[in-house]
Design an enzyme around this catalytic site. Structure first.
Site, PDB file in Angstrom:
ATOM      1  N   ALA A 239       0.822  -1.209   0.000  1.00 22.99           N
ATOM      2  CA  ALA A 239       0.000   0.000   0.000  1.00 22.99           C
ATOM      3  C   ALA A 239       0.863   1.270   0.000  1.00 22.99           C
ATOM      4  O   ALA A 239       2.094   1.215   0.050  1.00 22.99           O
ATOM      5  CB  ALA A 239      -0.929  -0.004   1.208  1.00 22.99           C
ATOM      6  N   HIS A 240       0.188   2.425  -0.037  1.00 23.18           N
ATOM      7  CA  HIS A 240       0.864   3.715  -0.149  1.00 23.18           C
ATOM      8  C   HIS A 240       1.751   4.021   1.053  1.00 23.18           C
ATOM      9  O   HIS A 240       1.428   3.701   2.190  1.00 23.18           O
ATOM     10  CB  HIS A 240      -0.155   4.847  -0.335  1.00 23.18           C
ATOM     11  CG  HIS A 240      -1.151   4.959   0.778  1.00 23.18           C
ATOM     12  ND1 HIS A 240      -0.893   5.641   1.934  1.00 23.18           N
ATOM     13  CD2 HIS A 240      -2.404   4.459   0.900  1.00 23.18           C
ATOM     14  CE1 HIS A 240      -1.942   5.580   2.733  1.00 23.18           C
ATOM     15  NE2 HIS A 240      -2.874   4.857   2.133  1.00 23.18           N
ATOM     16  N   ASN A 241       2.902   4.599   0.779  1.00 19.54           N
ATOM     17  CA  ASN A 241       3.868   5.048   1.792  1.00 19.54           C
ATOM     18  C   ASN A 241       4.489   3.920   2.603  1.00 19.54           C
ATOM     19  O   ASN A 241       5.088   4.162   3.654  1.00 19.54           O
ATOM     20  CB  ASN A 241       3.243   6.078   2.731  1.00 19.54           C
ATOM     21  CG  ASN A 241       2.945   7.385   2.043  1.00 19.54           C
ATOM     22  OD1 ASN A 241       1.811   7.604   1.582  1.00 19.54           O
ATOM     23  ND2 ASN A 241       3.929   8.265   1.943  1.00 19.54           N
ATOM     24  N   SER A 259       1.679   3.022   5.101  1.00 19.40           N
ATOM     25  CA  SER A 259       2.644   3.669   6.002  1.00 19.40           C
ATOM     26  C   SER A 259       3.335   2.709   6.961  1.00 19.40           C
ATOM     27  O   SER A 259       4.008   3.156   7.902  1.00 19.40           O
ATOM     28  CB  SER A 259       1.977   4.801   6.797  1.00 19.40           C
ATOM     29  OG  SER A 259       1.473   5.781   5.909  1.00 19.40           O
TER      30      SER A 259
END
Length: 351
Positions: A239-241, A259
């Site tokens: 997923a993102h980050n 994250s």
């Protein structure tokens, strides 16, 4: 590609026991090998196949083995590692023809390195750069301002979104998508969701391998980072980050929420899930089908859902397996106490 047995031994620093001149044309499993095949023996349970394999050569550790006279042995310290190295040598014989296919669509300002291969129906958008000796398989789509290093291979139907950076000596298997929007939505008063713009990118460092149908989302702000030497199996969602540390391995069907950060040299088994905003230290090992809901420090082995330390899990599981028996015994004790109470009450009445 053809090699003599002695040539193969020279490539891996081995010693030949048997016919040095036998010709090898392919690699095979020991139980299915045919004449002209090279195979290996690293697991003792397969040693029984040595006496009847049709392989022309077998990589083995030094020792005394019963084997067919038609089969030569190549003694090496690590047969599995040597076989892997030789597989890469044989694979190089099937490399795509260098050049750009006539059906490829490439923007005029794209920078292409030397000796690259671009397959049929590839699309490369404006501002992108492809390094020397890289291979872009058929039907790949490379968005604007993508950077791909040298000696990197994209198999067919890989999609790379804008501003993604991919290093040198990487490999991405078919169907993978790198740099698409992260899953970010802000809840509103009317119970609908407002999409949060994903303005970051994905940075993939050198020597990273992605399996088929891997998805790596771009960061909301900043970068989703895959560090050098990472190995990701098929059907994995990043997923993102998220940040994945150097030389970490992630097996199939795992998912890492936004994250979260994985340290270096971690190992995640199949179907592992991480919630967002947690951190795993260096050298953490996670057993398959575990659900991780909190951070863990370096060199911790964990298992279960929610995951706990490996040894604690097995101590708890040892009790869990016995619960039906413990329940039966507890019921027996309760019945005995009830019967004893009834007998005591009866005795008091008689007195």
């Amino acid at each position: 590609m053809k090699f003599k047995v002695q040539e193969i031994a020279d490539l891996v620093g081995g010693r030949v026991v048997g016919n040095e001149s036998s010709v090898i044309t392919q690699c095979s499993k020991i139980e299915d090998a045919e004449q002209g095949s090279l195979t290996f023996l690293s697991n003792p349970k397969y040693e029984l196949h040595l006496s009847n394999t049709n392989a022309s050569a077998v990589l083995v550790k030094p020792g005394n083995y019963k084997h067919s006279k038609k089969t030569s042995l190549i003694e090496v310290d690590d047969p599995y590692l040597s076989f892997t190295q030789l597989l890469k040598k044989f694979e190089s014989n099937h490399a795509s023809e260098v050049g750009i296919h006539s059906t490829a669509i490439i923007a005029t300002d794209v920078t292409l390195g030397k000796n690259i291969t671009v397959g049929p129906y590839v699309v490369i958008e404006s501002g992108s750069q492809i390094g020397h000796n890289s291979i872009i398989g058929s039907h790949c789509w490379i968005d604007q301002e993508v950077q791909i290093g040298s000696d990197t291979k994209l198999h067919s139907r890989v999609s790379i979104y804008s501003k993604t950076s991919i290093g040198n000596h990487c490999e991405i298997k078919s169907g993978s998508v790198v740099g698409s929007d992260g899953f970010g939505y802000a809840p509103q008063k009317d119970k609908t969701y407002l999409k949060i713009p994903q303005t970051g990118n994905v940075l993939i460092h050198d020597n990273v391998h992605l399996g088929s149908n891997v998805t790596i989302d771009r960061a909301t702000i900043g970068s989703t980072i895959i560090h050098e030497g990472v190995r990701i199996d098929n059907l994995v969602q990043i997923a993102h980050n998220v940040e994945v540390g150097k030389n970490t391995v992630i097996a199939a069907q795992s998912g890492i929420s936004g994250s979260s950060k994985l340290g270096e040299n971690c190992v995640l088994g199949g179907q592992v899930g991480l919630i967002g905003h947690i951190k795993l230290g260096n050298g953490v090992r996670v057993q398959g089908q575990s659900g991780i809901t909190k951070s863990y420090s370096d060199n911790t082995d964990i298992q279960g859902t929610p995951a706990i330390k490996f040894h604690d899990y097995y101590r708890a599981y040892a009790i869990f397996r016995r619960l039906p028996d413990l329940e039966r015994r507890l019921n027996d004790i309760e019945n005995q106490l009830k019967n004893a109470s009834k007998d005591s009450a009866t005795a008091d009445t008689i007195q």
